[in-house]
Design an enzyme around this catalytic site. Structure first.
Site, PDB file in Angstrom:
ATOM      1  N   THR A 120       0.819  -1.217   0.000  1.00 18.30           N
ATOM      2  CA  THR A 120       0.000   0.000   0.000  1.00 18.30           C
ATOM      3  C   THR A 120       0.852   1.265   0.000  1.00 18.30           C
ATOM      4  O   THR A 120       1.964   1.272   0.553  1.00 18.30           O
ATOM      5  CB  THR A 120      -0.893   0.014   1.257  1.00 18.30           C
ATOM      6  OG1 THR A 120      -1.510   1.300   1.383  1.00 18.30           O
ATOM      7  CG2 THR A 120      -0.092  -0.234   2.528  1.00 18.30           C
ATOM      8  N   TYR A 144      -1.825   0.195  10.022  1.00 16.01           N
ATOM      9  CA  TYR A 144      -2.095  -0.489   8.757  1.00 16.01           C
ATOM     10  C   TYR A 144      -0.854  -0.443   7.854  1.00 16.01           C
ATOM     11  O   TYR A 144      -0.376  -1.479   7.382  1.00 16.01           O
ATOM     12  CB  TYR A 144      -3.294   0.158   8.049  1.00 16.01           C
ATOM     13  CG  TYR A 144      -3.479  -0.328   6.641  1.00 16.01           C
ATOM     14  CD1 TYR A 144      -3.750  -1.664   6.381  1.00 16.01           C
ATOM     15  CD2 TYR A 144      -3.341   0.543   5.555  1.00 16.01           C
ATOM     16  CE1 TYR A 144      -3.894  -2.121   5.077  1.00 16.01           C
ATOM     17  CE2 TYR A 144      -3.488   0.092   4.259  1.00 16.01           C
ATOM     18  CZ  TYR A 144      -3.760  -1.236   4.022  1.00 16.01           C
ATOM     19  OH  TYR A 144      -3.881  -1.682   2.741  1.00 16.01           O
TER      20      TYR A 144
HETATM   21  C1  UD1 Z   1      -6.824   4.595   0.857  1.00 19.12           C
HETATM   22  C2  UD1 Z   1      -6.718   3.184   1.391  1.00 19.12           C
HETATM   23  C3  UD1 Z   1      -5.398   2.994   2.074  1.00 19.12           C
HETATM   24  C4  UD1 Z   1      -4.270   3.360   1.127  1.00 19.12           C
HETATM   25  C5  UD1 Z   1      -4.467   4.770   0.604  1.00 19.12           C
HETATM   26  C6  UD1 Z   1      -3.415   5.092  -0.422  1.00 19.12           C
HETATM   27  C7  UD1 Z   1      -8.545   1.833   2.285  1.00 19.12           C
HETATM   28  C8  UD1 Z   1      -9.624   1.734   3.318  1.00 19.12           C
HETATM   29  N1  UD1 Z   1      -7.788   2.952   2.343  1.00 19.12           N
HETATM   30  O1  UD1 Z   1      -6.872   5.481   1.954  1.00 19.12           O
HETATM   31  O2  UD1 Z   1      -5.286   1.640   2.438  1.00 19.12           O
HETATM   32  O3  UD1 Z   1      -3.066   3.295   1.824  1.00 19.12           O
HETATM   33  O4  UD1 Z   1      -5.751   4.860  -0.009  1.00 19.12           O
HETATM   34  O5  UD1 Z   1      -3.508   6.422  -0.815  1.00 19.12           O
HETATM   35  O6  UD1 Z   1      -8.411   0.992   1.421  1.00 19.12           O
HETATM   36  N2  UD1 Z   1     -12.672  11.570   2.154  1.00 19.12           N
HETATM   37  C9  UD1 Z   1     -13.661  12.471   2.483  1.00 19.12           C
HETATM   38  N3  UD1 Z   1     -14.870  12.001   2.913  1.00 19.12           N
HETATM   39  C10 UD1 Z   1     -15.150  10.667   3.020  1.00 19.12           C
HETATM   40  C11 UD1 Z   1     -14.132   9.737   2.661  1.00 19.12           C
HETATM   41  C12 UD1 Z   1     -12.902  10.229   2.252  1.00 19.12           C
HETATM   42  O7  UD1 Z   1     -13.455  13.690   2.409  1.00 19.12           O
HETATM   43  O8  UD1 Z   1     -16.255  10.302   3.420  1.00 19.12           O
HETATM   44  C13 UD1 Z   1     -11.365  12.060   1.686  1.00 19.12           C
HETATM   45  C14 UD1 Z   1     -10.204  11.698   2.580  1.00 19.12           C
HETATM   46  O9  UD1 Z   1     -10.028  12.648   3.589  1.00 19.12           O
HETATM   47  C15 UD1 Z   1      -9.050  11.672   1.563  1.00 19.12           C
HETATM   48  C16 UD1 Z   1      -9.712  11.172   0.293  1.00 19.12           C
HETATM   49  O10 UD1 Z   1     -11.100  11.439   0.449  1.00 19.12           O
HETATM   50  O11 UD1 Z   1      -8.567  12.969   1.321  1.00 19.12           O
HETATM   51  C17 UD1 Z   1      -9.527   9.682   0.064  1.00 19.12           C
HETATM   52  O12 UD1 Z   1      -9.904   8.982   1.246  1.00 19.12           O
HETATM   53  P1  UD1 Z   1     -10.183   7.402   1.252  1.00 19.12           P
HETATM   54  O13 UD1 Z   1     -10.991   7.050   0.069  1.00 19.12           O
HETATM   55  O14 UD1 Z   1     -10.709   7.051   2.613  1.00 19.12           O
HETATM   56  O15 UD1 Z   1      -8.758   6.758   1.008  1.00 19.12           O
HETATM   57  P2  UD1 Z   1      -7.382   6.973   1.802  1.00 19.12           P
HETATM   58  O16 UD1 Z   1      -7.586   7.466   3.153  1.00 19.12           O
HETATM   59  O17 UD1 Z   1      -6.490   7.771   0.898  1.00 19.12           O
END
Ligand code: UD1
Length: 330
Positions: A120, A144
């Site tokens: 990852t 993780y």
């Molecule tokens: C994901 C992976 C992680 C990996 C990473 C690599 C999972 C659960 N997570 O995490 O294993 O290491 O990519 O980059 O597989 N966001 C919002 N609102 C929401 C959800 C997310 O604003 O409801 C934002 C987050 O703050 C972030 C972005 O969207 O800026 C992506 O978040 P998310 O999709 O949760 O992925 P990562 O945290 O990047």
């Protein structure tokens, strides 16, 4: 490309593993999935047998390796939710690190020669420039990422000490679904942005919360490198072909080398559905780096990998189609 071989896929009933099982089956490989179905789905395994059990069960793994004459192991089975890893670190070190050690021990005893490992971008933590290459120092900021990095190290050490060769693939933000609509991300209580945005635009959950609007990024929201699961699965088949051709062990980023902000993702989902994603601004989420983008040159050079779905609208369209399908809204 690849010669048909016998592949054990751990976590083959999960989101990414099931896409790889499908592509392996389509390419004529003999596949066996090992999955305890804690988060995976039996129906998602479209090719080969499913053995129900844990990767930490050395006896079961050895039996399976022998029974199916396994030559190559692809290891997906893991817990993957970052905030959960912070709250319950031993769950992550147990399932991700200790079970990987058991799996490797079984592989060593049975003479498995090739190993492809799901790692990852979380191993990089918060790189200063927001861009991570494979030689960027690793500095995970959550259990993780640390649990995966420890597994990487075990694998490197074992390969150095034995005849095994490996490819470690460091995934950035995986999204989208099988364009044929057969499989997709079915995870309950999903946290990943594109999945959550699709659920929100379909009215299946409350408005999406944008975690942080004051980051030092062009629009203030977090930036990530989103990669279509089909392209990621293809990288695994290319890794297998590379190892079959005698390639040496490698660690490779899996991303497109381009970042999109949360707001850009929400705009794409709104475009796809023809209505804006209900959302509200919220504080930053603990442990989120402002920006995480792959330096994705090495995988193209080493594996000859060329993305075919490198387009945010395509990623979102397949994710949305899957969401409608599983909620009977197609
Ligand atoms: C994901 C992976 C992680 C990996 C990473 C690599 C999972 C659960 N997570 O995490 O294993 O290491 O990519 O980059 O597989 N966001 C919002 N609102 C929401 C959800 C997310 O604003 O409801 C934002 C987050 O703050 C972030 C972005 O969207 O800026 C992506 O978040 P998310 O999709 O949760 O992925 P990562 O945290 O990047």
């Amino acid at each position: 490309m690849t010669r048909p071989t016998n592949v054990l896929v751990t976590g083959g009933a999960g989101y990414i593993g099931s896409h790889v099982v499908r592509q392996l089956g389509e390419a004529g490989h003999r596949v066996v999935t090992l999955d305890n179905l804690s988060t995976g789905f039996r129906d998602a395994v479209l090719y080969g047998d499913l053995v129900e059990g844990d990767t930490g069960d050395e006896g079961l793994v050895e039996d399976t390796l022998t029974r199916y004459g396994v030559d190559t192991v692809m290891h997906f089975a893991a817990h993957t939710i970052v905030p959960e890893s912070v709250a319950d670190p031993l769950k992550y070190y147990g399932n991700n690190t200790c079970s990987t050690r058991s799996l490797l021990a079984a592989c060593q005893r049975q003479g498995v020669r090739q190993f492809v490992f799901s790692s990852t971008a979380a191993v990089y933590g918060m790189p200063a420039t927001g861009i991570a290459a494979e030689d960027t120092p690793t500095a995970p900021i959550n259990p993780y990422g640390a649990s995966k990095l420890m597994s990487e190290q075990m694998l490197r050490d074992l390969s150095a000490a034995s005849g095994m060769r490996h490819v470690i693939l460091r995934y950035f933000n995986v999204a989208g679904a099988d364009p044929g609509g057969r499989i997709g991300q079915s995870t309950r209580k999903a946290t990943l942005l594109i999945k959550v945005a699709c659920e929100a635009v379909l009215g299946l959950r409350p408005p999406l919360r944008i975690f942080g609007t004051d980051y030092p990024t062009p629009d203030g929201t977090g930036v990530r490198d989103y990669i279509h699961v089909e392209d990621l699965a293809d990288a695994h088949l290319r890794a297998l072909a590379y190892l079959q051709d005698g390639g040496e062990s490698q660690t490779l980023n899996c991303g497109y080398g381009r970042g999109y902000s949360v707001r850009e993702v929400l705009a794409a989902v709104g475009r796809a559905e023809g209505t804006p994603v209900p959302c509200e601004e919220a504080p930053r989420r603990a442990g989120d780096p402002p920006s995480l983008i792959a330096d994705a040159r090495r995988i193209r050079d080493v594996l000859g990998w060329t993305p075919r779905h490198d387009d945010l609208d395509t990623i979102v369209a397949t994710a949305l189609a899957w969401e409608k399908r599983i909620h009977g809204n197609a």
